[in-house]
Scaffold this motif. Structure first.
Motif, mmCIF file in Angstrom:
data_model
loop_
_atom_site.group_PDB
_atom_site.id
_atom_site.type_symbol
_atom_site.label_atom_id
_atom_site.label_comp_id
_atom_site.label_asym_id
_atom_site.label_seq_id
_atom_site.Cartn_x
_atom_site.Cartn_y
_atom_site.Cartn_z
ATOM 1 N N ALA A 158 0.843 -1.205 0.000
ATOM 2 C CA ALA A 158 0.000 0.000 0.000
ATOM 3 C C ALA A 158 0.870 1.243 0.000
ATOM 4 N N GLY A 159 0.533 2.171 -0.895
ATOM 5 C CA GLY A 159 1.261 3.423 -1.000
ATOM 6 C C GLY A 159 2.504 3.375 -1.859
ATOM 7 N N ILE A 160 2.835 2.194 -2.402
ATOM 8 C CA ILE A 160 4.061 2.045 -3.206
ATOM 9 C C ILE A 160 3.704 1.473 -4.567
ATOM 10 N N THR A 161 4.030 2.229 -5.622
ATOM 11 C CA THR A 161 3.819 1.732 -6.983
ATOM 12 C C THR A 161 5.057 2.028 -7.819
ATOM 13 N N ASP A 162 5.178 1.307 -8.911
ATOM 14 C CA ASP A 162 6.321 1.526 -9.800
ATOM 15 C C ASP A 162 5.944 1.098 -11.205
ATOM 16 N N GLN A 163 6.757 1.579 -12.163
ATOM 17 C CA GLN A 163 6.465 1.313 -13.562
ATOM 18 C C GLN A 163 7.037 -0.019 -14.004
ATOM 19 N N GLY A 164 6.318 -0.645 -14.917
ATOM 20 C CA GLY A 164 6.787 -1.870 -15.524
ATOM 21 C C GLY A 164 7.352 -1.613 -16.898
ATOM 22 N N GLU A 165 7.145 -2.561 -17.789
ATOM 23 C CA GLU A 165 7.731 -2.508 -19.121
ATOM 24 C C GLU A 165 7.022 -1.519 -20.044
ATOM 25 N N VAL A 166 5.692 -1.412 -19.921
ATOM 26 C CA VAL A 166 4.901 -0.583 -20.826
ATOM 27 C C VAL A 166 3.955 0.338 -20.048
ATOM 28 N N PRO A 167 4.466 1.326 -19.307
ATOM 29 C CA PRO A 167 3.614 2.132 -18.425
ATOM 30 C C PRO A 167 2.911 3.324 -19.074
ATOM 31 N N ASN A 168 3.362 3.715 -20.268
ATOM 32 C CA ASN A 168 2.861 4.971 -20.843
ATOM 33 C C ASN A 168 1.363 4.885 -21.133
#
Lengths: 116, 112
Positions: free
Chosen positions: A52-62
């Motif tokens: 909770a409260g933590i997110t991040d980008q993967g391979e295709v986030p746009n």
């Protein structure tokens, strides 16, 4: 237990519209992810969260945003839908052992999105 | 770019025969997993093999891992029509917080 629940199952959007794909899990898993599946491409990671409260980008986030305000929910927002975002979207959750995420993923049934 | 690549892309066999699918990957891993996807459904976990393991069994499934060749194989013995599905290998990726990276899959058709 319901496991991982995705809504809606099907959606048609017009180019430029926005929408939110919902994902909820009832297994108290720390890790949640969003993937898109296109023919011949397998699954590609869009965004993920390690808690909770933590997110991040993967391979295709746009073109996509996520947030994780609770352990249970991990919605995926399409800001301005484009035909290239026509795909099947899967949400998954998993848990860690001894702090390392090296366990199986549990998948929802998918959302089939068409952008016209 | 995808970490894993399955081979072959498609496989068609008769019921009762064995099916073998291969997966190659590019970078070091902690574990490798195999998943099954029935048409129009979500993925279901089949088996996980850790980098320090060479072989693992689960029912009619046998998975091998060769870290020196960066490859794995999934063997389904005595196949059934119900095994018809797509099979994916997934590896953990240091680029994405140990999240899973999937290959494009092998489409298996088991003919009655």
């Amino acid at each position: 237990n319901a496991g991982v629940t995705q809504t809606p199952k099907f959606q048609v959007l017009k180019t430029g519209q926005s929408m939110t794909l919902q994902c909820a899990q009832d297994m108290n898993h720390e890790y949640m992810s969003w993937y898109r599946q296109d023919p011949g491409m397998g699954l590609r990671l869009i965004h993920y969260s390690v808690g909770a409260g933590i997110t991040d980008q993967g391979e295709v986030p746009n073109g996509y945003n996520v947030s994780r305000s609770t352990t249970e929910d991990f919605p995926l927002r399409l800001l301005s839908a484009a035909p290239s975002q026509t795909s099947v979207y899967f949400c998954a959750s998993s848990y860690s052992i001894r702090g390392a995420m090296n366990t199986e993923a549990f998948f929802g049934q998918g959302t089939r999105l068409t952008v016209v | 770019s995808q970490q894993g690549e399955e081979d072959p892309q498609a496989l068609s066999i008769q019921e009762g025969e064995n099916a073998t699918m291969n997966c190659s990957y590019k970078t070091s891993i902690n574990n490798l997993q195999w998943y099954r996807q029935n048409s129009g459904r979500g993925l279901v976990h089949l088996i996980l093999i850790r980098s320090n393991e060479r072989e693992k069994h689960s029912g009619r499934l046998r998975v091998t891992l060769d870290t020196s060749k960066k490859s794995s194989s999934l063997l389904i013995t005595a196949s059934r029509a119900a095994d018809t599905a797509s099979y994916f290998c997934a590896t953990d990726s240091v680029n994405y917080g140990q999240n899973f990276v999937f290959g494009p899959g092998t489409r298996l058709s088991v003919l009655p």
